[in-house]
Design a protein around this motif. Structure first.
Motif: not given
Length: 68
Positions: A38-44
């Motif tokens: 993932h590019g960032n924690c939000k999508s993870a």
């Protein structure tokens, strides 16, 4: 992009923490579920919530997603 993992064991408050591949608090293999890259924690965290509705970012490696 980094690999993210969610802890299969909930914290005392019920949260399942989401960690990056290089986090010092990354759970053992048997206690984590891969969330892929993932590019960032939000999508993870969004991905983790598909399995564990009460998921939260790790205070150390995913601070932007740490809410409790």
């Amino acid at each position: 992009m980094k690999n993210y993992y969610v802890n299969k064991q909930a914290q005392s408050n019920g949260d399942h923490e989401v960690h990056t591949e290089d986090c010092r608090y990354l759970p053992n293999l048997s206690n984590r579920k891969a969330l892929d890259k993932h590019g960032n924690c939000k999508s993870a965290v969004t991905e983790a919530k598909k399995t564990y509705t009460q998921s939260n970012g790790c205070k150390t490696c995913s601070l932007d997603c740490h809410t409790s």
